[in-house]
Design an enzyme around this catalytic site. Structure first.
Site, PDB file in Angstrom:
ATOM      1  N   PRO A  83      19.891 -39.428 -27.950  1.00 25.36           N
ATOM      2  CA  PRO A  83      20.517 -39.983 -26.752  1.00 25.36           C
ATOM      3  C   PRO A  83      21.223 -38.890 -25.949  1.00 25.36           C
ATOM      4  O   PRO A  83      21.944 -38.062 -26.509  1.00 25.36           O
ATOM      5  CB  PRO A  83      21.524 -40.992 -27.325  1.00 25.36           C
ATOM      6  N   GLU A  84      20.985 -38.868 -24.652  1.00 27.47           N
ATOM      7  CA  GLU A  84      21.615 -37.903 -23.765  1.00 27.47           C
ATOM      8  C   GLU A  84      22.726 -38.608 -22.990  1.00 27.47           C
ATOM      9  O   GLU A  84      23.076 -39.747 -23.297  1.00 27.47           O
ATOM     10  CB  GLU A  84      20.562 -37.273 -22.858  1.00 27.47           C
ATOM     11  N   LYS A  87      27.904 -35.754 -25.339  1.00 29.90           N
ATOM     12  CA  LYS A  87      27.094 -36.750 -26.047  1.00 29.90           C
ATOM     13  C   LYS A  87      27.882 -37.441 -27.164  1.00 29.90           C
ATOM     14  O   LYS A  87      27.312 -38.165 -27.977  1.00 29.90           O
ATOM     15  CB  LYS A  87      25.848 -36.084 -26.633  1.00 29.90           C
ATOM     16  N   ARG A 104      11.152 -26.061 -27.074  1.00 31.72           N
ATOM     17  CA  ARG A 104      11.270 -27.430 -26.564  1.00 31.72           C
ATOM     18  C   ARG A 104      10.117 -27.758 -25.623  1.00 31.72           C
ATOM     19  O   ARG A 104       9.808 -26.993 -24.704  1.00 31.72           O
ATOM     20  CB  ARG A 104      12.600 -27.618 -25.809  1.00 31.72           C
TER      21      ARG A 104
END
Length: 275
Positions: A2-3, A59, A265
């Site tokens: 989750p960002e 976060k 990434r």
């Protein structure tokens, strides 16, 4: 993971449901989630107290308790909170911490990967903790600006995509939103941060704020497993312009979206719009 928009959505949901209710008991099925307290200490510090407010820092979720303590939670890859009646069925195999209230409801922490973390701190000193003191401003902070970002990165040899993921530079941005922000700002993801101008950072800042606020309005992005409330999903995945759209035409110019790796990434970009 989750960002910022997903964590803010969870914070908003919990603020609507769990405040000002006395905590009756706690159940800890996986003690390793508690990083600085034992299960016995955790229960002793929470029972007969209330959650008075919940905030977000980067976060992290911060639960402010009525006894001047702060419970700091990081969801990591798969952490989720469910607010459910005590008698309602739940997946015990992946539910590691339960906070039971005196109204018959429970706040259940579910985490299939078991990477989430819980810390408890004194309210007057929680920002001095090892994991929180290094958290930078996020794009929605009133003190965040293009100048702030420029000063942070004007000497950085990192690719701008990598730099935006560094929580000590700017907090709350993860892989999904970094791709979308750089696409909207028309900046190639591998350009070195030090080679960008203040004008470039003004574009990044403007688009970061716009995209993050729009995602919050749409309850975040559900691509894999992110959910909030009781299995509700976000809607922003329907608005993504490059992330997950490899080999599809760019919605702006028609060029085929490419996928590459930047510092390990997965990174999506338009070779024309971001040239």
């Amino acid at each position: 993971m989750p960002e910022l928009p997903e964590v803010q959505t969870i914070v908003d949901y919990l603020n609507h449901h769990v405040l000002d209710i006395f905590i009756k008991k706690t159940i800890v099925h996986l003690p390793k989630i508690l990083k600085n307290k034992t299960p016995q200490e955790f229960e002793k510090l929470l029972i007969n107290h209330k959650i008075v407010k919940i905030k977000r820092l980067g976060k992290y979720l911060l639960f402010f308790l009525s006894n001047n303590l702060v419970l700091s939670v990081h969801l990591r890859m798969e952490g989720k909170f469910y607010y459910q009646a005590k008698e309602e069925w739940f997946n015990l195999a992946h539910t590691h911490i339960i906070i039971e209230f005196n109204n018959g409801m429970q706040l259940r922490y579910n985490d299939t990967r078991q990477f989430g973390t819980f810390h408890i701190y004194e309210q007057q000193s929680f920002l001095d903790s090892k994991e929180l003191k290094k958290i930078a401003l996020d794009p929605l902070d009133n003190n965040f600006s293009a100048q702030y970002l420029y000063e942070k990165l004007k000497k950085s040899n990192k690719a701008i995509k990598t730099a935006l993921l560094d929580q000590s530079v700017v907090s709350g941005i993860g892989n999904i939103y970094a791709d979308e922000i750089l696409f909207a700002a028309k900046i190639f993801p591998t350009i070195l941060a030090k080679n960008l101008t203040l004008k470039n950072y003004e574009k990044i800042t403007k688009e970061a704020q716009r995209i993050l606020l729009l995602s919050i309005k749409n309850k975040g992005t559900t691509i894999h497993t992110y959910k909030f409330g009781n299995d509700e999903t976000g809607l922003f995945q329907k608005m993504l312009l490059v992330h997950t759209h490899a080999k599809e035409p760019c919605q702006i110019c028609g060029t085929i979206i490419q996928k590459t790796k930047v510092n390990g990434r997965g990174t999506y970009y338009c070779p024309n719009c971001q040239n």
